[in-house]
Design an enzyme around this catalytic site. Structure first.
Site, short mmCIF file in Angstrom:
data_model
loop_
_atom_site.label_atom_id
_atom_site.label_comp_id
_atom_site.label_asym_id
_atom_site.label_seq_id
_atom_site.Cartn_x
_atom_site.Cartn_y
_atom_site.Cartn_z
N THR A 401 0.88 -1.15 0.00
CA THR A 401 0.00 0.00 0.00
C THR A 401 0.92 1.21 0.00
OG1 THR A 401 -1.62 -1.27 1.25
CG2 THR A 401 -1.83 1.11 1.39
N ASN A 421 -3.19 -3.83 -2.86
CA ASN A 421 -3.12 -4.89 -1.86
C ASN A 421 -1.76 -5.55 -1.90
OD1 ASN A 421 -4.21 -6.27 0.35
ND2 ASN A 421 -4.71 -8.03 -0.92
N SER A 472 -10.33 -3.02 5.75
CA SER A 472 -8.97 -2.53 5.53
C SER A 472 -8.38 -2.09 6.85
CB SER A 472 -9.00 -1.35 4.55
OG SER A 472 -7.74 -0.72 4.48
N GLY A 494 -0.22 -3.15 5.61
CA GLY A 494 -1.19 -4.18 5.92
C GLY A 494 -1.66 -4.12 7.34
#
Length: 599
Positions: A401, A421, A472, A494
């Site tokens: 990301t 992702n 998310s 993440g």
């Protein structure tokens, strides 16, 4: 030994010498705290300074694109749009027009807006689409290839932001990205190595564009992307072409040919959503951050609420074992709630008020043992605050990301985090259009109780359903004090995003590190399950050993592989000097091709 020998001297020596010893002991204690934080190895870490405006991103060309637009009269949103499209060119591992994300905006009057342009599950998606006939998860199916992609939201999100909150035109904002795609950009050694990804080698267009079919790019060479340049020109002329025009049909036909699920109707139905930001308070600061479908904001607020009852600097220095222990126990408890309760707010009733309840935080706080960790298996949620969790045991999210922070000369601010992702997303580049598609479907719960690629356990609240947006951890955050802008923060990483942002806040507000020191401080992370404390390789060894002695299971990332950098995240931060108003940029030195830039 020197101190002992001095104090062993005759009494008529001791009084004046004791003053010297006490002073020396204080200095040694102070120095040991600095060593414990890992900052003694990096003296003189200073932020980038600017009087008018600041852009901080993972790539120097993207930062320059944002500054270029600001100097043309654009505001922070125009610059964010320029950066977002530029990163789609120069940072294909995560920058994108085939993914999605979030943008948090605070205007100069203090009004905030949160744009959700997260990817969406196609209409043909189903709860068990990644399971075999025995009900087991098919390895890699949600990560690689055509069926791994959700409907992209980035183009819609950036175009929406520009139309509603920008000052210039979309074509003006996109001009730097189009130039970078058509004229190319020079690759650093790290960027050239990144393009060796096996994820790209599996698909013909990806291998052709990014790897020259095996004739890999080298340091100093220029990567040009003419197909992407033409796609960006078409978007600049009419962004609806991506969702409802010829480009949408081209994407849908490509997906169908590869066995993917995204249709022209899926693209036409995609919508950007404005959502109410999550708000909280910490040590006299006001926190504005991401709401669901990001779990980041509410979990961040819950962590800070738990920690608000501790005097962290009194426990020790930044990254001292005593501080890390208390912070980790707050992480553990908040991540337990994340796993049990959070998902897409359009499909679930989420207990956000309960999670942000200060009395609930106090109850959690009282369960923390000051001397040892609480095993996750024995953790019991305080009674009387939360509803029963959704059916099923508490599962995932990638590290590829990227985040950028921007403040303009009028005081408008943007914190934006967006993603493909996994690294280079699904690996699939749309033939003829030159952009990579995401593998965001892995952020759903493929099967309750089975961890995703990041080891996160999530409940049925995040199960796959048509038109649903996956949970998310992205946590773009803006912090103010007494109505004035103080910090703009965020990071990729993440499942580690939330803990990294929390640590950035703690290092700034509690521990007084400057914003560059904050960006570079060694990271630690705990997410409830698996029950282990993850430490970056550069995390100070004495503190790690002390935490191990307390009872933590320690995982020092890549410590056995000295060629591996052993890092995560990429904090791109801005602080505002409360006295002078000077803008202070902190670019994370873990990525040596980014920068803070301003004027």
């Amino acid at each position: 030994m020197l101190v002992t020998s001095i104090l062993a001297q005759p009494s008529h020596w001791r009084s004046p010498l004791r003053q010297v010893v006490n002073r020396a002991s204080a200095l040694l204690a102070s120095f040991s705290l600095v060593v414990a934080s890992g900052l003694a190895q990096q003296p003189g870490l200073e932020p980038t300074r600017a009087q008018h405006a600041m852009v901080v991103t993972i790539h120097h060309d993207a930062s320059d694109a944002g500054v270029e637009i600001l100097k043309q009269g654009g505001n922070a949103v125009d610059a964010a749009v320029a950066v977002g499209f530029a990163l789609a060119v120069v940072y294909p591992a995560a920058g994108n027009i085939g993914g999605g994300g979030f943008m948090l905006i605070r205007d100069k009057h203090g009004k905030t807006h949160f744009l959700d342009y997260r990817e969406m599950a196609p209409a043909a998606a189903s709860r068990d689409m990644y399971l075999d006939e025995h009900g087991n998860v098919i390895p890699g199916m949600s990560l690689v290839g055509y069926k791994a992609s959700g409907v992209p939201g980035t183009v819609a999100g950036l175009a929406y932001a520009q139309k509603h909150y920008g000052k210039l035109t979309l074509a003006q904002d996109m001009a730097p990205a189009i130039r970078l795609a058509s004229e190319g950009f020079v690759l650093t050694p790290e960027e050239a190595r990144n393009l060796h990804s096996k994820n790209l080698s599996r698909f013909s267009a990806s291998a052709r564009i990014f790897q020259r079919n095996g004739d890999f790019y080298k340091e100093g060479e220029t990567l040009k992307q003419p197909e992407l340049a033409e796609t960006l020109r078409r978007i600049a002329k009419d962004p609806s072409d991506f969702y409802k025009g010829a480009m949408a049909r081209q994407i849908a036909d490509f997906e169908k040919a590869g066995g993917g699920l995204i249709t022209a109707e899926d693209l036409a139905n995609y919508q950007v959503k404005e959502r109410k930001p999550i708000k909280g308070k910490y040590r006299g600061y006001d926190i504005v951050t991401a709401p669901p479908p990001s779990s980041g904001g509410i979990v961040l607020v819950e962590i800070l609420n738990i920690l608000s009852g501790f005097d962290l600097p009194k426990l020790g220095a930044d990254r001292s074992a005593a501080q890390v222990h208390i912070i980790t126990e707050a992480f553990r408890r908040a991540y337990m709630d994340r796993g049990d309760y959070l998902g897409d707010p359009d499909f679930n009733q989420l207990p956000l008020k309960q999670m942000a309840n200060l009395k609930y935080a106090k109850a959690w706080r009282s369960s923390i043992d000051p001397a040892k960790p609480t095993p996750s298996a024995s953790l019991v949620r305080p009674a009387g605050f939360m509803p029963p969790p959704p059916q099923a045991a508490p599962v995932k999210e990638s590290t590829q990301t990227t985040h950028f922070s921007i403040v303009d000369s009028d005081g408008n601010a943007v914190a934006s985090t967006y993603t493909l992702n996994g690294g280079f997303g699904s690996g699939v580049t749309v033939e003829g259009l030159g952009f990579l598609l995401n593998n965001e479907m892995d952020d759903f719960t493929s099967k309750v109780g089975v961890p995703n690629v990041y080891g996160l356990i999530q409940s049925s609240a995040n199960s796959i359903a048509p038109h649903k947006r996956p949970l998310s951890a992205m946590t773009p955050t803006i912090i103010t004090r007494k109505g004035k802008l103080a910090y703009v923060m965020g990071t990729p990483g993440g499942s580690t995003i939330i803990t990294t942002v929390a640590n950035d806040i703690i290092s700034s507000i509690d521990n007084g590190l400057n914003i560059q020191q904050v960006a570079d401080a060694p990271r630690f992370h705990h997410q409830y399950l698996p029950d282990r404390l993850d430490l970056e390789k550069k995390f100070p060894v004495p503190a790690a050993e002390e935490l191990k002695a307390m009872g933590y299971t320690i995982n020092r990332l890549a410590v056995a592989d000295e060629k591996n950098p052993g890092v995560w995240g990429d904090s791109e931060l801005i602080a505002v000097d409360p006295k002078t108003g000077e803008l202070l940029g902190g670019h994370d030195s873990r990525r040596n091709y980014g920068k803070a830039a301003g004027y």
